[in-house]
Design a protein around this motif. Structure first.
Motif, PDB file in Angstrom:
ATOM      1  N   LEU A 116       0.771  -1.126   0.004  1.00 14.27           N
ATOM      2  CA  LEU A 116      -0.023   0.023  -0.083  1.00 14.27           C
ATOM      3  C   LEU A 116       0.968   1.201  -0.203  1.00 14.27           C
ATOM      4  N   ALA A 117       0.249   2.122  -0.799  1.00 16.37           N
ATOM      5  CA  ALA A 117       1.119   3.577  -0.741  1.00 16.37           C
ATOM      6  C   ALA A 117       0.133   4.543  -0.478  1.00 16.37           C
ATOM      7  N   VAL A 118       0.092   4.989   0.917  1.00 20.52           N
ATOM      8  CA  VAL A 118      -0.818   5.977   1.536  1.00 20.52           C
ATOM      9  C   VAL A 118      -0.363   7.280   1.542  1.00 20.52           C
ATOM     10  N   ALA A 119      -1.083   8.320   0.858  1.00 21.39           N
ATOM     11  CA  ALA A 119      -0.444   9.727   0.777  1.00 21.39           C
ATOM     12  C   ALA A 119      -1.179  10.614   2.104  1.00 21.39           C
ATOM     13  N   TYR A 120      -0.207  11.187   2.562  1.00 22.38           N
ATOM     14  CA  TYR A 120      -0.717  12.050   3.621  1.00 22.38           C
ATOM     15  C   TYR A 120       0.208  13.319   3.611  1.00 22.38           C
ATOM     16  N   GLY A 121      -0.220  14.360   4.407  1.00 22.36           N
ATOM     17  CA  GLY A 121       0.598  15.559   4.541  1.00 22.36           C
ATOM     18  C   GLY A 121       1.743  15.358   5.499  1.00 22.36           C
ATOM     19  N   PRO A 122       2.664  16.503   5.514  1.00 29.40           N
ATOM     20  CA  PRO A 122       3.800  16.375   6.143  1.00 29.40           C
ATOM     21  C   PRO A 122       3.292  16.335   7.566  1.00 29.40           C
ATOM     22  N   ARG A 123       4.383  15.813   8.342  1.00 30.96           N
ATOM     23  CA  ARG A 123       4.377  15.572   9.788  1.00 30.96           C
ATOM     24  C   ARG A 123       5.852  15.453  10.430  1.00 30.96           C
ATOM     25  N   MET A 124       6.113  16.654  11.406  1.00 26.37           N
ATOM     26  CA  MET A 124       7.416  16.732  11.940  1.00 26.37           C
ATOM     27  C   MET A 124       7.193  16.370  13.350  1.00 26.37           C
ATOM     28  N   ASP A 125       8.239  15.686  13.940  1.00 27.07           N
ATOM     29  CA  ASP A 125       8.084  15.414  15.436  1.00 27.07           C
ATOM     30  C   ASP A 125       9.521  15.372  16.097  1.00 27.07           C
ATOM     31  N   GLU A 126       9.677  15.217  17.309  1.00 24.27           N
ATOM     32  CA  GLU A 126      10.709  15.303  17.906  1.00 24.27           C
ATOM     33  C   GLU A 126      12.164  14.384  17.638  1.00 24.27           C
ATOM     34  N   ARG A 136       8.095  13.329   7.912  1.00 26.56           N
ATOM     35  CA  ARG A 136       7.438  12.395   7.246  1.00 26.56           C
ATOM     36  C   ARG A 136       6.310  12.982   6.655  1.00 26.56           C
ATOM     37  N   GLY A 137       5.827  12.105   5.457  1.00 25.46           N
ATOM     38  CA  GLY A 137       4.702  12.399   4.420  1.00 25.46           C
ATOM     39  C   GLY A 137       4.743  11.790   3.287  1.00 25.46           C
ATOM     40  N   ASN A 138       3.858  11.540   2.401  1.00 22.87           N
ATOM     41  CA  ASN A 138       3.826  10.886   1.225  1.00 22.87           C
ATOM     42  C   ASN A 138       2.867  11.757   0.399  1.00 22.87           C
ATOM     43  N   PRO A 139       3.559  12.384  -0.771  1.00 22.55           N
ATOM     44  CA  PRO A 139       4.912  12.284  -1.021  1.00 22.55           C
ATOM     45  C   PRO A 139       5.752  12.805  -0.114  1.00 22.55           C
ATOM     46  N   LEU A 140       7.222  12.612  -0.167  1.00 22.38           N
ATOM     47  CA  LEU A 140       8.072  13.016   1.009  1.00 22.38           C
ATOM     48  C   LEU A 140       8.439  14.612   1.052  1.00 22.38           C
ATOM     49  N   PRO A 141       7.878  15.157   2.002  1.00 20.76           N
ATOM     50  CA  PRO A 141       8.173  16.623   1.991  1.00 20.76           C
ATOM     51  C   PRO A 141       9.395  17.298   2.013  1.00 20.76           C
ATOM     52  N   ALA A 152       6.636  20.702   3.411  1.00 12.75           N
ATOM     53  CA  ALA A 152       5.438  21.001   2.694  1.00 12.75           C
ATOM     54  C   ALA A 152       5.691  19.960   1.538  1.00 12.75           C
ATOM     55  N   ASN A 153       4.485  19.162   1.293  1.00  8.42           N
ATOM     56  CA  ASN A 153       4.094  18.467   0.087  1.00  8.42           C
ATOM     57  C   ASN A 153       3.044  18.744  -0.655  1.00  8.42           C
ATOM     58  N   ARG A 154       2.304  18.210  -1.610  1.00  7.93           N
ATOM     59  CA  ARG A 154       1.147  18.475  -2.218  1.00  7.93           C
ATOM     60  C   ARG A 154       0.070  18.423  -1.420  1.00  7.93           C
ATOM     61  N   LEU A 155       0.076  17.652  -0.316  1.00  7.90           N
ATOM     62  CA  LEU A 155      -1.073  17.655   0.488  1.00  7.90           C
ATOM     63  C   LEU A 155      -1.072  18.507   1.597  1.00  7.90           C
ATOM     64  N   GLU A 166       1.359  21.571   4.366  1.00 13.43           N
ATOM     65  CA  GLU A 166       2.552  21.907   4.992  1.00 13.43           C
ATOM     66  C   GLU A 166       2.501  22.115   6.422  1.00 13.43           C
ATOM     67  N   THR A 167       3.587  22.169   7.198  1.00 17.88           N
ATOM     68  CA  THR A 167       3.456  22.325   8.668  1.00 17.88           C
ATOM     69  C   THR A 167       4.895  23.103   9.074  1.00 17.88           C
ATOM     70  N   GLU A 168       4.893  23.705  10.121  1.00 20.12           N
ATOM     71  CA  GLU A 168       6.222  24.425  10.754  1.00 20.12           C
ATOM     72  C   GLU A 168       6.570  23.942  11.989  1.00 20.12           C
ATOM     73  N   ARG A 169       7.873  24.221  12.463  1.00 17.14           N
ATOM     74  CA  ARG A 169       8.347  23.810  13.682  1.00 17.14           C
ATOM     75  C   ARG A 169       9.598  24.830  14.017  1.00 17.14           C
ATOM     76  N   VAL A 170       9.624  25.375  15.365  1.00 12.80           N
ATOM     77  CA  VAL A 170      10.736  26.028  15.717  1.00 12.80           C
ATOM     78  C   VAL A 170      11.553  25.111  16.300  1.00 12.80           C
ATOM     79  N   VAL A 171      13.047  25.631  16.024  1.00 14.88           N
ATOM     80  CA  VAL A 171      14.263  24.951  16.310  1.00 14.88           C
ATOM     81  C   VAL A 171      15.079  25.970  17.049  1.00 14.88           C
ATOM     82  N   GLU A 172      15.470  25.748  18.333  1.00 14.76           N
ATOM     83  CA  GLU A 172      16.539  26.699  18.875  1.00 14.76           C
ATOM     84  C   GLU A 172      17.934  26.221  19.032  1.00 14.76           C
ATOM     85  N   VAL A 173      18.871  26.712  18.555  1.00 17.64           N
ATOM     86  CA  VAL A 173      20.320  26.183  18.426  1.00 17.64           C
ATOM     87  C   VAL A 173      21.092  26.910  19.489  1.00 17.64           C
TER      88      VAL A 173
END
Length: 568
Positions: free
Chosen positions: A412-422, A444-449, A481-484, A486-493
């Motif tokens: 199975l190829a299941v398409a879904y929007g971007p997912r960003m996690d820790e 993560r996402g399908n297609p690959l974000p 972002a992909n065709r389904l 987009e999502t954002e995430r703040v990173v502190e360096v």
């Protein structure tokens, strides 16, 4: 003649007159022993207790101590006799064809007008025939049974003894001294035994003894021994009740017996047709090979025999046609939340016990469907976790212990929007100044974000090596972002760095300079004192050299301790 002696004589004459086969009367008790007349003479019979085989002959002698040569005597009996020539004080006869089992013989003598008689009991015996020991059937461990031995037509019974035994052990001895029967009789002797394994193979014996001693023979005869056979077979054979085979599949079936003694025999048959089987070395298992070309249900029978006992176990052999299962999926590419229809089926002609199910491997770890008859239809609602999962169709006979057959998988190829996690994009990342680092942020996402990060609006490369600097510290905004969607995430360096302290460096330099000055000053003082001592020593030596030699002592003339040489 005294009345006590006259009465037996009259009775004997009456008996002879009545017939030769009449039983002689027993003489009345006499105050004197038989054969004596006022102790003047005696009468006796030899042998005193005659014993003869039935139908045989025996010689009897009647003797007297009467001194009168004219004394007359004879032996009277109901048995046919043959007289021998008599001599003084002795008369002999031979009893011919003795067929009476018990009779009495009268011996009498007349001496000087006095008649004296004595009696003897004649016993006939029958030659001892071989006793018969009845066969002892198989006995189960712990079973009790009677052992029976009989002696045919024995006489006299009161002289018989019968002994039963097994091995070297005597089981029972029976005697019949109180049996008053005269003629031959069949004698039966029984004794109870309890079978144990240790008794297996022992001989049960029966010995009959007819003792006519001391006046007759001692006869003995043994029955043919009977071997004792003990067995133990407490439980039915063990056989799987349900056996499943594919058409033309070859498999072994095993029939086992756990407890038996002494040995077990197996018979295996399929629908009443014998099967060739091999037995294990320990004799506990029989194995037969099965391979059947046609589907159906067949009756497998295992019969085990131990001794006389047979136990059975039976099973049903299910032979089935087993084609490859087929899987049909309505679509293999879909978006999360959409449905996919799955059909799992077997081709026509498969056997009815077969069942099918759908298995999902990978993805979200869905459990397989339950076993159902073919065809099986199933609807799956796709989830993000199902991306990359494989669907297969399995077919088997449930609980048959055989591996199922599996169709080719469908991924199975299941398409879904971007997912960003820790895990892919940590919110806090620590760097060290001067080290090579990368900004870690993936989605993560399908297609690959596609992931992009920026600091203060300036793009910053992701997953590219950088040398950490203090200017890299700060907050980054990462967007996937992909065709389904987009999502954002703040990173502190955070960047760690190190500045050495200036004051400490100055103090170290000053300390070093002070140490060097002190060392130089000390060395100068030491050097000056050394030069002064050397100068003073040289001046003293010079003064000593300038003094006259006469006024100097030998020690002064040799300031270094040497003594000048003596003159001529």
């Amino acid at each position: 003649m005294r009345p006590s002696a006259l009465l037996p004589a009259l009775c004997a004459l009456c008996a002879l007159a009545a017939g030769r086969h009449a039983e002689p009367p027993v003489p009345s008790p006499s105050p004197h022993p038989a054969g004596r007349l006022q102790a003047s003479f005696e009468v006796s019979i030899e042998p005193a207790a005659p014993v003869v085989e039935h139908g045989g002959s025996i010689r009897l002698t009647c003797r007297t101590t009467c001194p009168d040569p004219a004394a007359k005597g004879n032996l009277e009996t109901s048995i046919r006799k043959h007289n021998f020539q008599s001599g003084p004080g002795e008369t002999s006869v031979e009893l011919i064809n003795v067929t009476e089992w018990h009779s009495r013989v009268l011996c009498f003598y007349t001496c000087a007008g006095v008649r004296t008689t004595v009696w003897a009991d004649l016993v006939a015996y029958r030659a001892l025939e071989q006793p018969v020991l009845e066969p002892v059937p198989w006995m189960e461990e712990g079973e009790s049974r009677n052992v029976t031995c009989w002696v045919p037509a024995v006489a006299p019974v009161r002289n018989l003894s019968v002994t039963l035994g097994w091995g070297a052990e005597t089981l029972h001895t029976e005697t019949f001294e109180h049996d008053a029967r005269l003629g031959p009789h069949r004698v039966l002797v029984t004794h109870g035994i309890t079978a144990r394994r240790r008794h297996h193979g022992q001989n049960v014996t029966c010995q009959a003894e007819l003792s006519l001693e001391p006046h007759g023979p001692h006869l003995s005869s043994d029955a043919v021994p009977a071997a004792l056979a003990v067995y133990e077979f407490p439980a039915d054979p063990e056989l799987d009740p349900e056996i499943h085979l594919e058409v033309n599949e070859t498999a072994n079936v095993t029939c086992a017996i756990r407890t038996f003694f002494p040995e077990a025999h197996f018979t295996l048959s399929l629908d009443e047709q014998p099967l060739p089987a091999s037995v294990s070395e320990d004799g506990r298992r029989a194995v037969a090979e099965l391979s059947l070309p046609q589907p159906g249900a067949f009756r497998l029978l295992c019969a085990g025999r131990v001794g006389p006992k047979e136990r059975r176990a039976q099973a049903t052999v299910h032979v089935y046609s087993f084609p490859e299962p087929q899987l049909h999926v309505s679509t293999a590419s879909l978006a999360a939340g959409e449905e996919v229809t799955v059909q799992c089926a077997l081709p026509a002609g498969h056997s009815s016990p077969l069942r099918v199910r759908v298995r999902v491997r990978g993805g979200g770890g869905r459990p397989p469907t339950r076993w159902d008859p073919s065809p099986l239809r199933w609807t799956l609602v796709a989830r993000e976790e199902d991306d990359g999962a494989e669907l297969t169709c399995e077919a088997a006979v449930p609980d048959a212990g055989k591996a199922p057959k599996t169709s080719a998988p469908v991924r199975l190829a299941v398409a879904y929007g971007p997912r960003m996690d820790e895990a892919g994009c940590p919110r806090r990342q620590n760097w060290t100044e001067g080290q090579e680092v990368t900004l870690r942020c993936s989605a993560r996402g399908n297609p690959l974000p596609r992931v992009q990060c920026a600091q203060h609006g300036r793009p910053f490369p992701v997953a590219e090596p950088q040398t950490a600097a203090r200017a890299h510290a700060g907050t980054y905004l990462c967007r996937a972002a992909n065709r389904l969607g987009e999502t954002e995430r703040v990173v502190e360096v955070l960047v760690d760095y190190y500045d050495p302290p200036v004051l400490l460096a100055v103090l170290v330099v000053v300390a070093v300079l002070v140490a060097a000055i002190l060392a130089g000053t000390g060395y100068g003082i030491y050097y000056r004192k050394k030069k002064i001592r050397e100068y003073k020593l040289q001046e003293k030596q010079r003064q000593l050299e300038m003094q006259p030699l006469a006024g100097r002592s030998p020690e002064a003339a040799a300031p270094n301790g040497s003594v000048p040489a003596a003159g001529p």
